[in-house]
Write an enzyme that holds these catalytic residues in place. Sequence first.
Site, PDB file in Angstrom:
ATOM      1  N   LYS A   1     -28.802  58.035 -39.094  1.00 33.04           N
ATOM      2  CA  LYS A   1     -29.946  58.869 -38.946  1.00 33.04           C
ATOM      3  C   LYS A   1     -29.634  60.142 -38.245  1.00 33.04           C
ATOM      4  CE  LYS A   1     -33.625  55.420 -39.668  1.00 33.04           C
ATOM      5  NZ  LYS A   1     -34.859  54.957 -39.222  1.00 33.04           N
TER       6      LYS A   1
ATOM      7  N   ARG B   1     -30.749  46.940 -39.389  1.00 27.74           N
ATOM      8  CA  ARG B   1     -30.684  47.564 -40.771  1.00 27.74           C
ATOM      9  C   ARG B   1     -29.966  48.568 -41.071  1.00 27.74           C
ATOM     10  NH1 ARG B   1     -33.930  51.529 -43.421  1.00 27.74           N
ATOM     11  NH2 ARG B   1     -34.934  50.869 -45.424  1.00 27.74           N
TER      12      ARG B   1
END
Length: 266
Positions: free
Chosen positions: A229, A264
Amino acid sequence: MPVTQLLQCGRYRLDLGTPCVMGVINVTPDSFSDGGELFGPRGVDLGAVRARAEQMCAEGAALLDVGGESTRPGAAPVAPAEEMARVLPVVEALVQLGVPVSVDTSDPDVMRAVLAAGAAILNAVSGLARPGALAAVSGADVGVCLMHMQGEPGTMQQAPRYADVVLDVRDFLRQRIDACVAAGIAPVRLLVDPGFGFGKTPAHNLALLARLHAVSDLGVPLLVGLSRKGTIGVVTGQSDARLRMAGSIAAAVLAAARGASEIRAH
C-alpha cells in the site's frame, strides 16, 4: 476483552492462534498492486487465476480472497452484474482447492450470489453497513470480516479526518460487531479489519499500526492488509507498488506482533 482465536466459516473452522496468510486474488482490470494481470482481453483468465491460487496455497496461504471491484483510491464503482460476472466463475473454481474462499464485496446481491457459489467468508469492506447487507449474510453459516472505510473508494483519500483515528476506527468496528450479533451472527463468525489506506493518510495508517493493540482487543480476530500500500511506499521511498515487498513484510511482522491474526497479502 479476551479474543477468540477461532473463526467459523462455512464448513471450515480456522484456528488463528498462529497468524495465517490470506492470499489476494484480484480479478479486476485496474488493481493498484498487479495491474490486472489476472484479467485478460476477454475478461478473467481462469487458468491464470487457478495457477496463482495454487502457487499461493503451496507457499502457505491458509485462505484466498477474491476481489471483483477495485477499492483502490479513486476507483469507480462496478455494477453488481459485472462484479458477479468476474467473481462467480473464480469462486466456483477455487472452492475445489479445499481452502476457504473469501470474497471482497459491499453489495448484498453479490454477497448472496457468492455464498450460493460456495464462498466461506465475506470480506465486507463497508462493514455490512449498506442497506440489506446484514440480512444477506445473517442466516448463512459463513465468516464475515468487518472493515472500516471512511467514505467511498472514489473520494476516500481526498481529505480524511479523525478526532483520533485509532479510537474512531475501534468504535466503528465495535458498533458493527454489536450490529452483527444483534442480527444473529455469532461472534465466532466475525473478524475485523481497521482498513489501512481506506480513507486514511499515511500518518493515520502509521498511528493505527503503532497502536494496533487498541483495535485487536475487540473480542474477535483481527485481519490486517498493508501489503504494497501507499504508506509502505511513503516509508520506503518506493513509488512502484511491485517494489514494496520488503516494507510489506516488515509491516506484516509488526502487525502480527501487535495482535493481528490474519495477514492479507498479494
